[in-house]
Design a protein around this motif. Structure first.
Motif, PDB file in Angstrom:
ATOM      1  N   ILE A   1       7.946  13.471  15.541  1.00  0.00           N
ATOM      2  CA  ILE A   1       8.097  12.650  16.738  1.00  0.00           C
ATOM      3  C   ILE A   1       8.370  11.208  16.352  1.00  0.00           C
ATOM      4  O   ILE A   1       8.012  10.763  15.262  1.00  0.00           O
ATOM      5  N   GLN A   2       9.016  10.505  17.251  1.00  0.00           N
ATOM      6  CA  GLN A   2       9.341   9.094  17.030  1.00  0.00           C
ATOM      7  C   GLN A   2       9.160   8.348  18.342  1.00  0.00           C
ATOM      8  O   GLN A   2       9.914   8.569  19.286  1.00  0.00           O
ATOM      9  N   PRO A   3       8.158   7.470  18.406  1.00  0.00           N
ATOM     10  CA  PRO A   3       8.065   6.633  19.605  1.00  0.00           C
ATOM     11  C   PRO A   3       9.151   5.562  19.585  1.00  0.00           C
ATOM     12  O   PRO A   3       9.507   5.037  18.534  1.00  0.00           O
ATOM     13  N   VAL A   4       9.677   5.271  20.752  1.00  0.00           N
ATOM     14  CA  VAL A   4      10.667   4.209  20.920  1.00  0.00           C
ATOM     15  C   VAL A   4      10.014   3.160  21.814  1.00  0.00           C
ATOM     16  O   VAL A   4       9.715   3.431  22.977  1.00  0.00           O
ATOM     17  N   PHE A   5       9.765   2.006  21.237  1.00  0.00           N
ATOM     18  CA  PHE A   5       9.024   0.963  21.935  1.00  0.00           C
ATOM     19  C   PHE A   5       9.976   0.026  22.665  1.00  0.00           C
ATOM     20  O   PHE A   5      11.005  -0.385  22.134  1.00  0.00           O
TER      21      PHE A   5
ATOM     22  N   SER B   1      21.311  19.191   6.472  1.00  0.00           N
ATOM     23  CA  SER B   1      20.753  17.831   6.556  1.00  0.00           C
ATOM     24  C   SER B   1      21.050  17.184   7.905  1.00  0.00           C
ATOM     25  O   SER B   1      21.450  16.035   7.986  1.00  0.00           O
ATOM     26  N   HIS B   2      20.813  17.928   8.975  1.00  0.00           N
ATOM     27  CA  HIS B   2      21.115  17.444  10.317  1.00  0.00           C
ATOM     28  C   HIS B   2      19.833  17.349  11.138  1.00  0.00           C
ATOM     29  O   HIS B   2      18.938  18.189  11.008  1.00  0.00           O
ATOM     30  N   PHE B   3      19.783  16.341  11.996  1.00  0.00           N
ATOM     31  CA  PHE B   3      18.634  16.125  12.866  1.00  0.00           C
ATOM     32  C   PHE B   3      19.131  15.988  14.299  1.00  0.00           C
ATOM     33  O   PHE B   3      20.152  15.363  14.555  1.00  0.00           O
ATOM     34  N   CYS B   4      18.378  16.555  15.217  1.00  0.00           N
ATOM     35  CA  CYS B   4      18.681  16.468  16.637  1.00  0.00           C
ATOM     36  C   CYS B   4      17.438  15.923  17.322  1.00  0.00           C
ATOM     37  O   CYS B   4      16.326  16.405  17.083  1.00  0.00           O
ATOM     38  N   MET B   5      17.612  14.894  18.183  1.00  0.00           N
ATOM     39  CA  MET B   5      16.468  14.255  18.823  1.00  0.00           C
ATOM     40  C   MET B   5      16.619  14.313  20.340  1.00  0.00           C
ATOM     41  O   MET B   5      17.697  14.072  20.871  1.00  0.00           O
ATOM     42  N   ALA B   6      15.499  14.634  21.021  1.00  0.00           N
ATOM     43  CA  ALA B   6      15.479  14.736  22.480  1.00  0.00           C
ATOM     44  C   ALA B   6      14.183  14.112  22.993  1.00  0.00           C
ATOM     45  O   ALA B   6      13.245  13.869  22.224  1.00  0.00           O
ATOM     46  N   TYR B   7      14.138  13.863  24.301  1.00  0.00           N
ATOM     47  CA  TYR B   7      12.884  13.394  24.893  1.00  0.00           C
ATOM     48  C   TYR B   7      11.819  14.462  24.668  1.00  0.00           C
ATOM     49  O   TYR B   7      12.048  15.653  24.924  1.00  0.00           O
TER      50      TYR B   7
ATOM     51  N   HIS C   1      14.671  25.040  24.914  1.00  0.00           N
ATOM     52  CA  HIS C   1      16.052  25.537  24.868  1.00  0.00           C
ATOM     53  C   HIS C   1      17.014  24.727  25.719  1.00  0.00           C
ATOM     54  O   HIS C   1      18.223  24.778  25.495  1.00  0.00           O
ATOM     55  N   SER C   2      16.490  23.985  26.688  1.00  0.00           N
ATOM     56  CA  SER C   2      17.396  23.218  27.545  1.00  0.00           C
ATOM     57  C   SER C   2      17.216  21.709  27.406  1.00  0.00           C
ATOM     58  O   SER C   2      17.830  20.954  28.151  1.00  0.00           O
ATOM     59  N   ALA C   3      16.410  21.267  26.451  1.00  0.00           N
ATOM     60  CA  ALA C   3      16.240  19.825  26.230  1.00  0.00           C
ATOM     61  C   ALA C   3      17.563  19.248  25.716  1.00  0.00           C
ATOM     62  O   ALA C   3      18.112  19.712  24.725  1.00  0.00           O
ATOM     63  N   THR C   4      18.059  18.257  26.396  1.00  0.00           N
ATOM     64  CA  THR C   4      19.350  17.660  26.050  1.00  0.00           C
ATOM     65  C   THR C   4      19.183  16.666  24.910  1.00  0.00           C
ATOM     66  O   THR C   4      18.350  15.770  24.990  1.00  0.00           O
ATOM     67  N   PRO C   5      19.966  16.807  23.858  1.00  0.00           N
ATOM     68  CA  PRO C   5      19.868  15.848  22.746  1.00  0.00           C
ATOM     69  C   PRO C   5      20.289  14.443  23.192  1.00  0.00           C
ATOM     70  O   PRO C   5      21.231  14.281  23.961  1.00  0.00           O
TER      71      PRO C   5
ATOM     72  N   GLY D   1      25.181   8.917  12.620  1.00  0.00           N
ATOM     73  CA  GLY D   1      24.480   9.318  13.828  1.00  0.00           C
ATOM     74  C   GLY D   1      25.351   9.140  15.044  1.00  0.00           C
ATOM     75  O   GLY D   1      26.254   8.307  15.052  1.00  0.00           O
ATOM     76  N   ASP D   2      25.081   9.922  16.061  1.00  0.00           N
ATOM     77  CA  ASP D   2      25.786   9.798  17.326  1.00  0.00           C
ATOM     78  C   ASP D   2      24.776   9.717  18.452  1.00  0.00           C
ATOM     79  O   ASP D   2      23.869  10.558  18.553  1.00  0.00           O
ATOM     80  N   ILE D   3      24.932   8.693  19.269  1.00  0.00           N
ATOM     81  CA  ILE D   3      24.087   8.520  20.447  1.00  0.00           C
ATOM     82  C   ILE D   3      24.794   9.252  21.585  1.00  0.00           C
ATOM     83  O   ILE D   3      25.923   8.917  21.943  1.00  0.00           O
ATOM     84  N   LEU D   4      24.128  10.255  22.113  1.00  0.00           N
ATOM     85  CA  LEU D   4      24.753  11.122  23.108  1.00  0.00           C
ATOM     86  C   LEU D   4      24.367  10.743  24.528  1.00  0.00           C
ATOM     87  O   LEU D   4      24.887  11.308  25.483  1.00  0.00           O
ATOM     88  N   ASN D   5      23.460   9.803  24.675  1.00  0.00           N
ATOM     89  CA  ASN D   5      22.971   9.398  25.979  1.00  0.00           C
ATOM     90  C   ASN D   5      22.903   7.883  25.990  1.00  0.00           C
ATOM     91  O   ASN D   5      22.261   7.282  25.133  1.00  0.00           O
ATOM     92  N   ARG D   6      23.540   7.251  26.933  1.00  0.00           N
ATOM     93  CA  ARG D   6      23.584   5.793  26.977  1.00  0.00           C
ATOM     94  C   ARG D   6      22.225   5.170  27.306  1.00  0.00           C
ATOM     95  O   ARG D   6      22.107   3.962  27.383  1.00  0.00           O
ATOM     96  N   GLY D   7      21.192   5.971  27.450  1.00  0.00           N
ATOM     97  CA  GLY D   7      19.837   5.437  27.615  1.00  0.00           C
ATOM     98  C   GLY D   7      19.294   4.856  26.321  1.00  0.00           C
ATOM     99  O   GLY D   7      18.262   4.191  26.309  1.00  0.00           O
TER     100      GLY D   7
END
Length: 158
Positions: free
Chosen positions: A30-34, A50-56, A65-69, A90-96
């Motif tokens: 997990i990674q908190p985003v402050f 060597s790939h990582f996928c991050m979601a809320y 299974h449906s968490a959006t990266p 890295g690619d940011i897939l969500n402008r949030g």
């Protein structure tokens, strides 16, 4: 660098063998985003080679299974053994997630896998011993470092 992408090169000892050994049996973290008004938590899943996928984290807890990266990144260790350099894309897939936040998230995750492997191992293998409050406190202090604070070990890509 394109908007929505994160790229830089590591100038650090990140041998492919050491890196992969540290990921065996510990594919999640997990990674908190402050932000000014608090923080939110991301969950990271490692996928070979060597790939990582991050979601809320909350989305992942509701339905993995449906968490959006939100962010994906890959580590390329082709030159790690001969040049002591690894490349990260890295690619940011969500402008949030802002570009500078994306870079800080990736750097923090990689720093965790390099320096805090026992914490990650505990999170994955003995979660009842993982102290979430202590971890968030440590990560808050780390987060306050700017991306420039990493330049001793990491060099930003152009």
């Amino acid at each position: 660098m394109n908007e929505g992408s994160v790229s830089f090169r590591f100038v650090a000892s990140l041998s492919p063998l050491h890196f992969r050994i540290s990921l065996i049996g510990s594919p999640f973290f997990i990674q908190p985003v402050f932000r000014d008004d608090g923080f939110f938590m991301l969950v990271s899943q490692y996928m070979d080679p060597s790939h990582f996928c991050m979601a809320y984290l909350e989305d992942y807890k509701m339905d993995p299974h449906s968490a959006t990266p939100l962010l994906t990144f890959s580590v390329f260790n082709d030159f790690a053994d001969i040049k002591n350099i690894s490349f990260v894309r890295g690619d940011i897939l969500n402008r949030g997630i802002a570009d500078n936040e994306g870079q800080q998230i990736v750097l923090s995750m990689l720093k965790s896998y390099i320096q805090d492997h026992e914490t990650i191992k505990k999170f994955n293998q003995t979660p009842q011993q993982f102290d979430i409050d202590d971890y968030i406190s440590k990560m808050s202090a780390r987060w306050k470092q700017t991306v420039d604070g990493f330049k001793g070990n990491y060099i930003n890509g152009e």
